[in-house]
Design an enzyme around this catalytic site. Sequence first.
Site, PDB file in Angstrom:
ATOM      1  N   HIS A   1       0.838  -1.210   0.000  1.00 17.26           N
ATOM      2  CA  HIS A   1       0.000   0.000   0.000  1.00 17.26           C
ATOM      3  C   HIS A   1       0.866   1.252   0.000  1.00 17.26           C
ATOM      4  CE1 HIS A   1      -2.880  -2.991   1.454  1.00 17.26           C
ATOM      5  NE2 HIS A   1      -3.847  -2.145   1.158  1.00 17.26           N
TER       6      HIS A   1
ATOM      7  N   LYS B   1     -18.048  23.301 -18.935  1.00 17.13           N
ATOM      8  CA  LYS B   1     -18.849  23.292 -20.176  1.00 17.13           C
ATOM      9  C   LYS B   1     -18.245  24.138 -21.307  1.00 17.13           C
ATOM     10  CE  LYS B   1     -23.385  22.409 -18.113  1.00 17.13           C
ATOM     11  NZ  LYS B   1     -24.775  22.839 -17.978  1.00 17.13           N
TER      12      LYS B   1
ATOM     13  N   ASN C   1     -22.246  20.248 -23.240  1.00 17.47           N
ATOM     14  CA  ASN C   1     -22.495  19.458 -22.015  1.00 17.47           C
ATOM     15  C   ASN C   1     -22.510  17.959 -22.305  1.00 17.47           C
ATOM     16  OD1 ASN C   1     -25.007  19.058 -23.195  1.00 17.47           O
ATOM     17  ND2 ASN C   1     -26.064  19.101 -21.231  1.00 17.47           N
TER      18      ASN C   1
ATOM     19  N   ASP D   1     -28.792  20.694 -22.987  1.00 13.94           N
ATOM     20  CA  ASP D   1     -29.581  21.517 -22.053  1.00 13.94           C
ATOM     21  C   ASP D   1     -30.716  22.211 -22.802  1.00 13.94           C
ATOM     22  OD1 ASP D   1     -28.276  21.001 -19.693  1.00 13.94           O
ATOM     23  OD2 ASP D   1     -26.839  22.641 -19.912  1.00 13.94           O
TER      24      ASP D   1
END
Length: 496
Positions: free
Chosen positions: A120, A292, A313, A328
């Site tokens: 890890h 956007k 979008n 949209d």
Amino acid sequence: MNSKTCLSLGCSNIKDFFNNINKGEKYADLIELRLDYIKNIDEEILTELLKNKKKPSIITCRLKKEGGKFEGEEEKRFELLNRAMALGCDYLDIEYSASEKTGTELLKNKKKTKIICSWHNFKETPSIEEMEKIYRKIKKLNPDLIKIVTRANSINDNFKIFEFLKNKKDLISFSMGIKGQISRILAPKYGSLLTYGSINSDKTTADGQITIDDLKKVYNIDMINENTGILGVIGSYAENSLSRYIHNTNFRKQHLNYIYIPFKIDPAELPEFMINFRKFSFAGAAVTIPHKIEIMKYMDKIEDIAKKIGAVNTVVNREGKLAGYNTDYTGAIKALEEKISLENKKALVLGAGGASRAICYALKEKGLDFVIANRTLKKAESLAKELNVKFCSLQDINKYDYHIVINSTAAGMYPDTESSIIDKKYLKGKIVFDMVYRPMITKMLREGKEMGATIVEGYLMLLYQGIRQYKLWTGKEPDVELSKRVLFKQLKIINT
Ligand code: NAP
């Protein structure tokens, strides 16, 4: 073994362990029993645990320095793990940094039990070369499986893991942290033999762990394979988007081999992410705040109306060429047309931001006469000039005549739910559309109803813009009624 889902259980007492094992066994293929979480763990408790479980188990007992909670002597840990093997546990997970004796003796003593040797890094994801070196070192010990888990500090760290997983048959690998969540979902696609989930979100055994329930029911983890098409939403707060519930439910129902996940991306991560998006042939994406506009420069082609609106979008990957769309504006018009006819109507649009640009271009295309009102007058003026329509301040809306009032501002949105930027007297008998969908019924819609208005809720726009995205990505119609039910359920959850 094929890629499987493991419930990682860490409980402080045996009663909780049993309760959760019963719940978890329904969903998980394997159960990891984190012995280090049980206070005063001893051989009696261990025997009880292994006797009662029905699914294959991984026994793990990590020290503090290995990210665990075990505080006893190393000798006691060795005895516990050795005993687990003698009791026939299916897998034993030992950290590579465990003491010489714990590591080599346990490997020597193993009979049927398979040994997972894990490594890890809780701080970062090293380079692929570095991880390859670690992998080769561990391989020399000859464990049955190797587990390499890192922390993702950027969404792009996940792609190092995907690359690293290639062509390995004995590896479990993914990244921790919120930025690493996509690897917990996608690592099986790239070859990780296991992904881990928690029993619920406040009982995680590692940072960024997703619940086993969400892995199974929201992300359809059992359907993911090397051919699964990757879709998702690109946004700084992508985890808040509700679209994953809608799209993944439809993929499951229609047996479409896609998965839709949140891509939590800050502006600085976007350029490298888009390189990875192409390199790993992601199928497409929805795009939300604040990307956007910026996303447009990564497109090979943009539909005309999205260019005019100035925002993309939706991204569709067509054989390596990225096409940009704006859904949209279609979503907003569809929401309105579901309730009313737009013919010969006049509209008042409140706001001049991104959502306003989408609805204004749509109204223009539909041939409506409308006026734009905004708090910052200059922005209303500039958009109105672009479209050759009227504009005014929020104080002057009484000077205009309209049938439809559209709120495209953020006013009224959670947590500011008691605000509306228009006096209710201006809503009398009108058609009132509020793009805000949280809450589902905003103050403006509530007051509109009181004044006898026909109301159009923002969630309809959200629904319809998503439906067009689904069609653009898959070429198929989603189940609209099912989508509506799923969205409703999620909205109710976030609104209570
Ligand atoms: P944006 O580009 O930041 O624009 C915000 C607009 O709201 C600007 O016109 C701003 O005026 C105005 N505004 C913000 N707070 C205001 C306040 N207290 N009083 C008056 N005006 C205020 O944001 P956007 O992307 O257009 O989003 C606007 C809203 O639409 C958000 O609530 C968003 O959730 C919603 N939306 C819904 C959907 C859907 O599917 N239903 C889709 C997209 C957006 P100034 O210019 O004066 O700052």
